[in-house]
Motif scaffolding. Structure first.
Motif, PDB file in Angstrom:
ATOM      1  N   PRO A   1      14.073 -12.567   7.591  1.00 57.30           N
ATOM      2  CA  PRO A   1      14.866 -11.733   6.677  1.00 57.30           C
ATOM      3  C   PRO A   1      13.948 -10.943   5.754  1.00 57.30           C
ATOM      4  O   PRO A   1      12.809 -11.341   5.485  1.00 57.30           O
ATOM      5  CB  PRO A   1      15.683 -12.757   5.877  1.00 57.30           C
ATOM      6  N   GLY A   2      14.463  -9.814   5.247  1.00 59.71           N
ATOM      7  CA  GLY A   2      13.670  -9.024   4.308  1.00 59.71           C
ATOM      8  C   GLY A   2      14.502  -7.980   3.603  1.00 59.71           C
ATOM      9  O   GLY A   2      15.467  -7.465   4.165  1.00 59.71           O
ATOM     10  N   GLY A   3      14.143  -7.678   2.373  1.00 61.83           N
ATOM     11  CA  GLY A   3      14.838  -6.638   1.636  1.00 61.83           C
ATOM     12  C   GLY A   3      15.125  -7.060   0.213  1.00 61.83           C
ATOM     13  O   GLY A   3      14.745  -8.142  -0.233  1.00 61.83           O
ATOM     14  N   MET A   4      15.815  -6.195  -0.516  1.00 61.29           N
ATOM     15  CA  MET A   4      16.202  -6.486  -1.898  1.00 61.29           C
ATOM     16  C   MET A   4      17.560  -7.197  -1.876  1.00 61.29           C
ATOM     17  O   MET A   4      17.627  -8.403  -1.817  1.00 61.29           O
ATOM     18  CB  MET A   4      16.243  -5.187  -2.711  1.00 61.29           C
TER      19      MET A   4
ATOM     20  N   HIS B   1      13.400  -8.265  10.042  1.00 63.12           N
ATOM     21  CA  HIS B   1      12.233  -7.498  10.476  1.00 63.12           C
ATOM     22  C   HIS B   1      11.308  -8.373  11.311  1.00 63.12           C
ATOM     23  O   HIS B   1      11.213  -9.586  11.085  1.00 63.12           O
ATOM     24  CB  HIS B   1      11.471  -6.933   9.276  1.00 63.12           C
ATOM     25  N   PRO B   2      10.600  -7.784  12.313  1.00 60.66           N
ATOM     26  CA  PRO B   2       9.625  -8.543  13.102  1.00 60.66           C
ATOM     27  C   PRO B   2       8.278  -8.581  12.398  1.00 60.66           C
ATOM     28  O   PRO B   2       8.070  -7.893  11.387  1.00 60.66           O
ATOM     29  CB  PRO B   2       9.543  -7.742  14.403  1.00 60.66           C
ATOM     30  N   ASP B   3       7.375  -9.386  12.937  1.00 63.32           N
ATOM     31  CA  ASP B   3       6.000  -9.461  12.409  1.00 63.32           C
ATOM     32  C   ASP B   3       5.989  -9.798  10.924  1.00 63.32           C
ATOM     33  O   ASP B   3       5.200  -9.261  10.139  1.00 63.32           O
ATOM     34  CB  ASP B   3       5.242  -8.148  12.652  1.00 63.32           C
ATOM     35  N   GLY B   4       6.897 -10.683  10.521  1.00 60.44           N
ATOM     36  CA  GLY B   4       6.940 -11.094   9.130  1.00 60.44           C
ATOM     37  C   GLY B   4       5.689 -11.840   8.709  1.00 60.44           C
ATOM     38  O   GLY B   4       5.025 -12.491   9.523  1.00 60.44           O
ATOM     39  N   HIS B   5       5.356 -11.737   7.442  1.00 57.42           N
ATOM     40  CA  HIS B   5       4.152 -12.374   6.919  1.00 57.42           C
ATOM     41  C   HIS B   5       4.334 -12.638   5.435  1.00 57.42           C
ATOM     42  O   HIS B   5       5.346 -12.237   4.829  1.00 57.42           O
ATOM     43  CB  HIS B   5       2.926 -11.494   7.165  1.00 57.42           C
ATOM     44  N   GLU B   6       3.388 -13.293   4.833  1.00 57.41           N
ATOM     45  CA  GLU B   6       3.437 -13.567   3.400  1.00 57.41           C
ATOM     46  C   GLU B   6       3.548 -12.256   2.628  1.00 57.41           C
ATOM     47  O   GLU B   6       2.700 -11.359   2.753  1.00 57.41           O
ATOM     48  CB  GLU B   6       2.169 -14.302   2.971  1.00 57.41           C
ATOM     49  N   GLY B   7       4.613 -12.093   1.858  1.00 58.32           N
ATOM     50  CA  GLY B   7       4.825 -10.884   1.084  1.00 58.32           C
ATOM     51  C   GLY B   7       5.774  -9.878   1.713  1.00 58.32           C
ATOM     52  O   GLY B   7       6.195  -8.928   1.051  1.00 58.32           O
ATOM     53  N   SER B   8       6.158 -10.074   2.987  1.00 60.15           N
ATOM     54  CA  SER B   8       7.034  -9.097   3.647  1.00 60.15           C
ATOM     55  C   SER B   8       8.509  -9.335   3.343  1.00 60.15           C
ATOM     56  O   SER B   8       9.360  -8.588   3.808  1.00 60.15           O
ATOM     57  CB  SER B   8       6.810  -9.120   5.166  1.00 60.15           C
ATOM     58  N   GLN B   9       8.811 -10.357   2.547  1.00 61.31           N
ATOM     59  CA  GLN B   9      10.212 -10.717   2.313  1.00 61.31           C
ATOM     60  C   GLN B   9      10.997  -9.660   1.542  1.00 61.31           C
ATOM     61  O   GLN B   9      12.222  -9.674   1.549  1.00 61.31           O
ATOM     62  CB  GLN B   9      10.304 -12.059   1.575  1.00 61.31           C
TER      63      GLN B   9
END
Length: 397
Positions: free
Chosen positions: A292-295, A311-319
């Protein structure tokens, strides 16, 4: 030379006066000229008591000019640009907003300084009539309210719509209870280590805590503190953090985690209880780091289906980055129903009411992309409505 100039000036003034005096009479005598059109003066109109399903409320934080924040009432189905905007209210310094479903009121708490950008700060709760957008009451706030990017649960209305709960942070956390019948403050109640105001039961306020748990604050009929109870941690704040944006369906709160797990909490009673967790992603999707990601990344439709930005390729900070897809889930069956492709990226989302809901996306350019929520078909892009940072969209009632 001077006399000649003075004489010429006097002649010019006299001729101008004669023309001014003769002009109206001459025009009145000339009946061949068409009459001037009747000039329409400003009109004062009322909005409907129940807003149409395709109207949304845009929480415009105006992040780069925080004195200019707004709440904008917008018809996202309207094709004519000039007819889309239905009303607007101010919301200074990252003000917070919520609405009642039955009382016909909007609530905005905002901040000001005595000398514009400086001087003593004070907070004001403003109660608006939703039909006229007139101010019904202003309440000077007794403490520092929670000041942050827009949050759906920085304020909340009780189930019976008798009480308003408002989050504070100064930096001690608390919430203030307002009696909406008398429009008076009842009490400010501390919530040590816990913030936000999720409504539960009949008159209970739930806050999310820094240790990964939840605090239930139970109120009596007058809105005063009756009891408190803490629920054990259900996530690790360092390793498995969750979003503070739950979606409520049939008395249950659904909290997505940064890594794609869904935590389910029972909110039907005065004291919340943990139920279970399940995964939003398959094993293959987990290997591809779909997250998951976004505001404001979640919302629900009237059928109780949950919408979430992924979103794909999630990582630390991409949330907080948003994503190119919106996944739709039946949360009762714990089953994904469909995937909606979002070509212009999604930062935040909302879903309108009704049998034919619209999916409203705040896109990467901070305009609104409108989709058919049931089949994912693109409808139109809405822009140029005083949008600067429309990071939170509310459905209307």
């Amino acid at each position: 030379m001077r006399r000649t100039n003075l004489f010429s000036l006097l002649i010019s003034v006299a001729m101008a006066l004669l023309i001014m005096l003769a002009g109206p009479a001459a025009l009145a005598a000339n009946t061949s000229l068409p009459p001037l059109p009747i000039e329409e003066m400003g009109r004062v109109e009322q909005l409907p008591a129940s807003y149409p399903e395709d109207w949304v409320i845009v929480d415009e934080s105006s992040f780069f000019n925080m004195f200019g924040g707004k709440i904008i009432i917008l018809d996202i189905a309207e094709k004519t640009h000039a007819k889309r905007m239905k009303g607007m209210m101010s919301k200074s310094m990252l003000g917070n907003f919520t609405q009642s479903k039955k009382r016909g009121e909007f609530y905005i708490i905002e901040s000001f300084n005595e000398r514009g950008a400086r001087g003593k700060k004070f907070d004001v709760l403003v109660i608006y009539d939703k039909q006229t957008l007139n101010i019904k009451k202003e309440i000077i706030w007794p403490t520092d309210r929670l000041q942050s990017l827009p949050e759906r649960y920085s304020m909340a209305v009780s189930k019976d719509e008798k009480l308003l709960y408002v989050s504070n942070f100064n930096p001690a956390a608390s919430f203030t209870v307002v009696n909406l019948d008398t429009q008076e403050i009842v009490e400010t109640i501390g919530t040590p280590g816990c913030v936000l105001t999720y409504p539960a039961g009949e008159r209970s306020v739930v806050s999310i805590c820094s240790n990964g748990g939840l605090l239930s604050t139970v109120l009596d009929k007058k809105g005063k503190l009756k009891s408190r109870q803490r629920m054990d941690s259900f996530f690790d704040t360092d390793k498995t953090p969750v979003y503070e944006w739950p979606i409520f369906v049939a008395g249950k709160g659904y909290f997505p985690s940064f890594h794609g797990e869904m935590h389910v909490i029972d909110f039907s009673g005065d004291v919340v209880k943990y139920i279970e967790k399940w995964s939003l992603v398959t094993e293959q999707e987990r290997a591809e780091n779909w997250r998951p990601g976004g505001m404001a990344l979640t919302d629900r439709d009237d059928e109780g289906h949950l919408y979430i930005i992924m979103h794909p390729d999630g990582h630390e900070g991409s949330q907080t980055h948003g994503g190119p897809q919106v996944w739709v889930f039946d949360v009762e069956k714990q089953k994904r129903l469909r995937i909606i492709e979002v070509p212009n990226w999604a930062v935040s989302l909302a879903v309108t009411r009704g049998k034919n809901p619209k999916l409203v996306i705040t896109n990467g350019e901070l305009n609104l992309d409108i989709f058919n929520a049931k089949n994912g078909n693109f409808i139109q892009t809405v822009s140029d409505f005083n949008n600067v940072t429309p990071l939170l969209i509310h459905k209307s009632y």
